[in-house]
Design a protein around this motif. Structure first.
Motif, PDB file in Angstrom:
ATOM      1  N   GLY A  19      -8.972   0.826   8.005  1.00 19.04           N
ATOM      2  CA  GLY A  19      -7.413   0.388   9.488  1.00 19.04           C
ATOM      3  C   GLY A  19      -7.738  -0.135  10.825  1.00 19.04           C
ATOM      4  O   GLY A  19      -8.782   0.121  11.595  1.00 19.04           O
TER       5      GLY A  19
ATOM      6  N   GLU B 167     -12.331   6.980  -6.498  1.00 14.30           N
ATOM      7  CA  GLU B 167     -11.104   5.791  -5.785  1.00 14.30           C
ATOM      8  C   GLU B 167      -9.632   6.649  -6.454  1.00 14.30           C
ATOM      9  O   GLU B 167      -8.144   5.989  -6.211  1.00 14.30           O
ATOM     10  CB  GLU B 167     -10.746   4.168  -6.555  1.00 14.30           C
TER      11      GLU B 167
ATOM     12  N   ARG C 284      -7.646  11.375  -3.146  1.00 10.75           N
ATOM     13  CA  ARG C 284      -6.993  11.251  -2.675  1.00 10.75           C
ATOM     14  C   ARG C 284      -6.904  11.414  -1.273  1.00 10.75           C
ATOM     15  O   ARG C 284      -7.157  10.545  -0.540  1.00 10.75           O
ATOM     16  CB  ARG C 284      -5.449  12.238  -2.531  1.00 10.75           C
TER      17      ARG C 284
ATOM     18  N   ASN D 231      -9.502   8.199  -1.304  1.00 13.34           N
ATOM     19  CA  ASN D 231      -8.693   6.961  -0.116  1.00 13.34           C
ATOM     20  C   ASN D 231      -7.696   6.659   0.980  1.00 13.34           C
ATOM     21  O   ASN D 231      -8.073   6.200   1.469  1.00 13.34           O
ATOM     22  CB  ASN D 231      -7.210   7.071  -1.486  1.00 13.34           C
ATOM     23  N   ARG D 232      -7.502   8.778   1.643  1.00 14.93           N
ATOM     24  CA  ARG D 232      -6.917   8.214   2.785  1.00 14.93           C
ATOM     25  C   ARG D 232      -8.380   8.520   4.213  1.00 14.93           C
ATOM     26  O   ARG D 232      -8.145   7.439   4.909  1.00 14.93           O
ATOM     27  CB  ARG D 232      -6.920  10.161   3.157  1.00 14.93           C
TER      28      ARG D 232
ATOM     29  N   VAL E 190     -10.957   6.105   3.072  1.00 18.31           N
ATOM     30  CA  VAL E 190     -11.479   5.162   3.390  1.00 18.31           C
ATOM     31  C   VAL E 190     -10.616   4.638   3.659  1.00 18.31           C
ATOM     32  O   VAL E 190     -10.345   3.237   4.524  1.00 18.31           O
ATOM     33  CB  VAL E 190     -11.626   4.380   1.719  1.00 18.31           C
ATOM     34  N   ARG E 191      -8.795   4.593   3.955  1.00 17.44           N
ATOM     35  CA  ARG E 191      -7.913   3.830   4.079  1.00 17.44           C
ATOM     36  C   ARG E 191      -8.132   4.052   6.142  1.00 17.44           C
ATOM     37  O   ARG E 191      -7.630   2.852   6.835  1.00 17.44           O
ATOM     38  CB  ARG E 191      -6.382   4.317   3.881  1.00 17.44           C
ATOM     39  N   TYR E 192      -8.180   5.330   6.716  1.00 14.15           N
ATOM     40  CA  TYR E 192      -8.387   5.726   7.754  1.00 14.15           C
ATOM     41  C   TYR E 192      -9.424   4.978   8.648  1.00 14.15           C
ATOM     42  O   TYR E 192      -9.404   3.706   9.727  1.00 14.15           O
ATOM     43  CB  TYR E 192      -8.136   7.035   8.219  1.00 14.15           C
TER      44      TYR E 192
END
Length: 154
Positions: free
Chosen positions: A80, A66, A69, A72-73, A75-77
């Motif tokens: 989403g 985690e 970066r 994280n990008r 996982v975020r997308y």
């Protein structure tokens, strides 16, 4: 879960609800009890998973660092817009408007089974994607599925 197969043409109603086709419903006996999950696809489509397949994805994601970066990008997308889909008493599911907008999905959709998930495409986008099949599908098959280590060098 056995692998999902088939391709189904569907229509969304004015509220964004879609009837799960009978041929697909038979392959998803756990959907009525556990529900399904929908999220963004890796291209302009949506992806539907059974709860057990979704949990496998979450297990994979939870193992990522985690503090990285790029992780994280991703996982975020990937996460989403992830939304549970609970079929109603008539077998319809409500597709979230934000996800429909992301994928450019209108009234006519195509559901394409991809082994462990279902891709939800706008019909026109699906037709365009299919029409862009490589000229030599055999070359693609060899590149993806071929046993290159066992080939004799020419």
């Amino acid at each position: 879960m056995s692998h999902l197969t088939g391709e189904f043409n569907c229509k969304l109603d004015a509220k964004g609800r879609m009837m799960i086709p009978a041929g697909l419903k038979i392959q998803l006996p756990e959907a009525e009890k556990e529900g399904l999950m929908i999220n963004r696809g890796l291209e302009k489509y949506l992806a539907i998973y059974t709860k057990s397949e979704w949990d496998k994805r979450l297990d994979e994601l939870s193992k990522l660092n985690e503090y990285d970066r790029q992780n994280n990008r991703f996982v975020r997308y990937f996460m989403g817009g992830a939304t549970p889909l609970i079929p109603d008493s008539t077998g319809r599911v409500l597709l979230p408007k934000s996800l429909l907008d992301f994928a450019g999905i209108g009234t006519d959709v195509v559901l394409t089974c991809m082994l462990n998930k279902i891709e939800v495409w706008d019909k026109a986008a699906h037709t365009e994607m299919i029409n862009n099949e490589p000229d030599n599908f055999a070359e693609l098959a060899e590149a993806v599925m071929g046993n290159k280590a066992g080939r004799i060098n020419e």
